[in-house]
Design a protein around this motif. Structure first.
Motif, PDB file in Angstrom:
ATOM      1  N   ASP A 182      14.931  70.006  -5.606  1.00 58.76           N
ATOM      2  CA  ASP A 182      15.867  69.080  -4.976  1.00 58.76           C
ATOM      3  C   ASP A 182      15.119  67.968  -4.245  1.00 58.76           C
ATOM      4  N   ILE A 183      14.038  68.327  -3.569  1.00 62.66           N
ATOM      5  CA  ILE A 183      13.221  67.327  -2.873  1.00 62.66           C
ATOM      6  C   ILE A 183      12.615  66.350  -3.879  1.00 62.66           C
ATOM      7  N   LEU A 184      12.095  66.878  -4.974  1.00 58.87           N
ATOM      8  CA  LEU A 184      11.426  66.047  -5.976  1.00 58.87           C
ATOM      9  C   LEU A 184      12.400  65.170  -6.750  1.00 58.87           C
ATOM     10  N   ASN A 185      13.685  65.536  -6.782  1.00 58.13           N
ATOM     11  CA  ASN A 185      14.684  64.756  -7.512  1.00 58.13           C
ATOM     12  C   ASN A 185      15.339  63.663  -6.661  1.00 58.13           C
ATOM     13  N   PHE A 186      14.877  63.528  -5.423  1.00 60.66           N
ATOM     14  CA  PHE A 186      15.397  62.483  -4.542  1.00 60.66           C
ATOM     15  C   PHE A 186      14.990  61.122  -5.077  1.00 60.66           C
ATOM     16  N   ASN A 187      15.966  60.197  -5.191  1.00 64.70           N
ATOM     17  CA  ASN A 187      15.683  58.841  -5.666  1.00 64.70           C
ATOM     18  C   ASN A 187      15.173  57.978  -4.516  1.00 64.70           C
ATOM     19  N   LEU A 188      13.979  57.454  -4.685  1.00 66.06           N
ATOM     20  CA  LEU A 188      13.299  56.704  -3.626  1.00 66.06           C
ATOM     21  C   LEU A 188      13.198  55.215  -3.989  1.00 66.06           C
ATOM     22  N   PRO A 189      13.815  54.325  -3.204  1.00 66.27           N
ATOM     23  CA  PRO A 189      13.608  52.892  -3.419  1.00 66.27           C
ATOM     24  C   PRO A 189      12.283  52.452  -2.795  1.00 66.27           C
ATOM     25  N   TYR A 190      11.543  51.582  -3.467  1.00 69.57           N
ATOM     26  CA  TYR A 190      10.235  51.203  -2.930  1.00 69.57           C
ATOM     27  C   TYR A 190       9.847  49.774  -3.349  1.00 69.57           C
ATOM     28  N   PRO A 191       9.120  49.070  -2.469  1.00 66.41           N
ATOM     29  CA  PRO A 191       8.588  47.742  -2.786  1.00 66.41           C
ATOM     30  C   PRO A 191       7.164  47.876  -3.333  1.00 66.41           C
ATOM     31  N   PRO A 192       6.482  46.763  -3.626  1.00 61.45           N
ATOM     32  CA  PRO A 192       5.073  46.837  -4.038  1.00 61.45           C
ATOM     33  C   PRO A 192       4.215  47.467  -2.930  1.00 61.45           C
ATOM     34  N   ILE A 193       3.044  48.013  -3.313  1.00 62.49           N
ATOM     35  CA  ILE A 193       2.161  48.710  -2.380  1.00 62.49           C
ATOM     36  C   ILE A 193       1.851  47.868  -1.136  1.00 62.49           C
ATOM     37  N   SER A 194       1.526  46.585  -1.326  1.00 58.64           N
ATOM     38  CA  SER A 194       1.150  45.740  -0.184  1.00 58.64           C
ATOM     39  C   SER A 194       2.281  45.655   0.833  1.00 58.64           C
ATOM     40  N   GLU A 195       3.511  45.595   0.357  1.00 63.75           N
ATOM     41  CA  GLU A 195       4.664  45.538   1.255  1.00 63.75           C
ATOM     42  C   GLU A 195       4.908  46.895   1.912  1.00 63.75           C
ATOM     43  N   GLN A 196       4.658  47.970   1.179  1.00 63.44           N
ATOM     44  CA  GLN A 196       4.776  49.314   1.760  1.00 63.44           C
ATOM     45  C   GLN A 196       3.827  49.455   2.949  1.00 63.44           C
ATOM     46  N   GLN A 197       2.601  48.965   2.786  1.00 65.07           N
ATOM     47  CA  GLN A 197       1.605  49.061   3.849  1.00 65.07           C
ATOM     48  C   GLN A 197       2.028  48.252   5.073  1.00 65.07           C
ATOM     49  N   GLN A 198       2.625  47.091   4.842  1.00 69.86           N
ATOM     50  CA  GLN A 198       3.114  46.261   5.946  1.00 69.86           C
ATOM     51  C   GLN A 198       4.242  46.981   6.698  1.00 69.86           C
ATOM     52  N   ILE A 199       5.125  47.628   5.945  1.00 68.66           N
ATOM     53  CA  ILE A 199       6.237  48.367   6.554  1.00 68.66           C
ATOM     54  C   ILE A 199       5.698  49.511   7.407  1.00 68.66           C
ATOM     55  N   VAL A 200       4.720  50.240   6.872  1.00 74.14           N
ATOM     56  CA  VAL A 200       4.124  51.363   7.598  1.00 74.14           C
ATOM     57  C   VAL A 200       3.449  50.881   8.884  1.00 74.14           C
ATOM     58  N   GLU A 201       2.699  49.788   8.804  1.00 77.90           N
ATOM     59  CA  GLU A 201       2.027  49.245   9.981  1.00 77.90           C
ATOM     60  C   GLU A 201       3.038  48.838  11.052  1.00 77.90           C
ATOM     61  N   TYR A 202       4.122  48.202  10.624  1.00 83.35           N
ATOM     62  CA  TYR A 202       5.165  47.794  11.568  1.00 83.35           C
ATOM     63  C   TYR A 202       5.807  49.017  12.222  1.00 83.35           C
ATOM     64  N   LEU A 203       6.146  50.020  11.417  1.00 79.22           N
ATOM     65  CA  LEU A 203       6.774  51.231  11.950  1.00 79.22           C
ATOM     66  C   LEU A 203       5.839  51.978  12.900  1.00 79.22           C
ATOM     67  N   ASP A 204       4.549  52.042  12.557  1.00 73.41           N
ATOM     68  CA  ASP A 204       3.573  52.701  13.430  1.00 73.41           C
ATOM     69  C   ASP A 204       3.529  52.010  14.797  1.00 73.41           C
ATOM     70  N   GLU A 205       3.504  50.683  14.758  1.00 72.11           N
ATOM     71  CA  GLU A 205       3.441  49.896  15.993  1.00 72.11           C
ATOM     72  C   GLU A 205       4.684  50.120  16.854  1.00 72.11           C
ATOM     73  N   GLN A 206       5.852  50.071  16.216  1.00 74.48           N
ATOM     74  CA  GLN A 206       7.109  50.211  16.957  1.00 74.48           C
ATOM     75  C   GLN A 206       7.326  51.630  17.478  1.00 74.48           C
ATOM     76  N   THR A 207       7.004  52.633  16.657  1.00 75.69           N
ATOM     77  CA  THR A 207       7.208  54.020  17.097  1.00 75.69           C
ATOM     78  C   THR A 207       6.250  54.384  18.230  1.00 75.69           C
ATOM     79  N   GLN A 208       5.035  53.820  18.223  1.00 79.93           N
ATOM     80  CA  GLN A 208       4.097  54.060  19.320  1.00 79.93           C
ATOM     81  C   GLN A 208       4.641  53.506  20.628  1.00 79.93           C
TER      82      GLN A 208
END
Length: 214
Positions: A164-190
Motif C-alpha cells: 500500500d505504501i509503495l502504491n502511493f502516487n507521488l507528484p514530483y518536480p525535477p530534482i533541482s526543484e525538489q532540492q530547493q523545496i527541501v532546503e526551504y522546508l528545512d529552513e522553515q521547520t527549524q
C-alpha cells in the motif's frame, strides 16, 4: 509568477504544475523489511537495533537494544538517508498510533540494524526523486490520510501493508526543484521548532512561577 497547471488525472492529487510528473513510490524506491531478532541475540552491547519504539517525532532515537551473535544475511542494515516507517501500532488511526511513524537515518546511525515491524525505504540508483523530498512528502496530510485509509487491524492493533505504501502516487518536480523545496522546508521547520522550544521553556517557567505563588 503564474505557473501553468495541468490535471494529474488522479482525483485526490488534482492539478499539478505542468512541468511536474507523478508515479507510484515503487517506481522510484526499494525497500527492506526489519528482521525478527530473537531475545537471545539481544544484548546491552553490540550493533544497535532500531525498533518501533526508537522512532518518535520524525527522529530515530538512540537504540537501547543491541545485536550480539552470529550474523544472518537476512538482517537489514540501514544506510544514511534511508526512510524508516513503522508498520505496526496500537491504534487504528495512523495519526494517534506508533504505526506509520517516520524517521530518517542520520550519518551516525549508518550501519544500524532494523527490527521487525519496521521497513527501510531508499531511492533506487539514478532515481528521478530525491530521498529527502519523499521524506517530507511522507509527512504531508495527503500521505497520512492515505495511510489511515489503508491501515488494517482491530481496536487494539493496527498494521500497514508495504504494498500500500509503495502504491502511493507521488507528484514530483525535477530534482533541482525538489532540492530547493527541501532546503526551504528545512529552513522553515527549524524556525518553527526553535519557536516551539522557546514557548515550551516559557510554559515551564510559568508553571514554576504558579507553583511558587501558590
Amino acid at each position: 509568477t503564474n505557473v501553468e497547471m495541468k490535471d494529474s488525472g488522479i482525483e485526490w492529487i488534482g492539478k499539478i504544475p505542468s512541468h511536474w510528473e507523478y508515479g507510484k513510490v515503487k517506481f522510484f524506491m526499494e525497500y527492506k523489511k526489519g528482521y525478527p531478532f530473537k531475545s537471545e541475540n539481544m544484548s546491552d552491547e553490540g550493533i544497535p537495533i532500531i525498533k518501533v519504539t526508537s522512532i518518535k517525532k520524525l527522529k530515530i532515537n538512540t537504540p537501547k537494544t543491541f545485536f550480539k551473535g552470529e550474523f544472518d544475511d537476512r538482517i537489514t542494515i540501514v544506510n544514511e538517508g534511508d526512510i524508516i516507517i513503522t508498520t505496526v501500532g496500537s491504534k487504528h488511526e495512523v495519526s494517534n498510533s506508533s504505526v506509520g511513524q517516520l524517521g530518517l537515518v542520520e550519518k551516525d546511525q549508518n550501519g544500524f540494524l532494523l527490527n521487525q515491524n519496521t521497513v527501510s525505504i531508499r531511492t533506487k540508483f539514478n532515481s528521478v526523486v530525491y530521498n529527502k523530498f519523499i521524506f517530507n512528502y511522507f509527512q504531508s496530510k495527503k500521505f497520512r490520510n492515505y495511510l489511515d485509509i489503508h491501515s488494517h487491524g482491530t481496536v487494539n492493533q493496527s498494521s500497514l501493508n508495504v504494498d500500500d505504501i509503495l502504491n502511493f502516487n507521488l507528484p514530483y518536480p525535477p530534482i533541482s526543484e525538489q532540492q530547493q523545496i527541501v532546503e526551504y522546508l528545512d529552513e522553515q521547520t527549524q524556525l518553527i521548532d526553535k519557536t516551539i522550544s522557546i514557548e515550551e521553556k516559557r510554559i515551564e517557567l510559568l508553571k514554576e512561577y504558579r507553583q511558587s505563588l501558590i
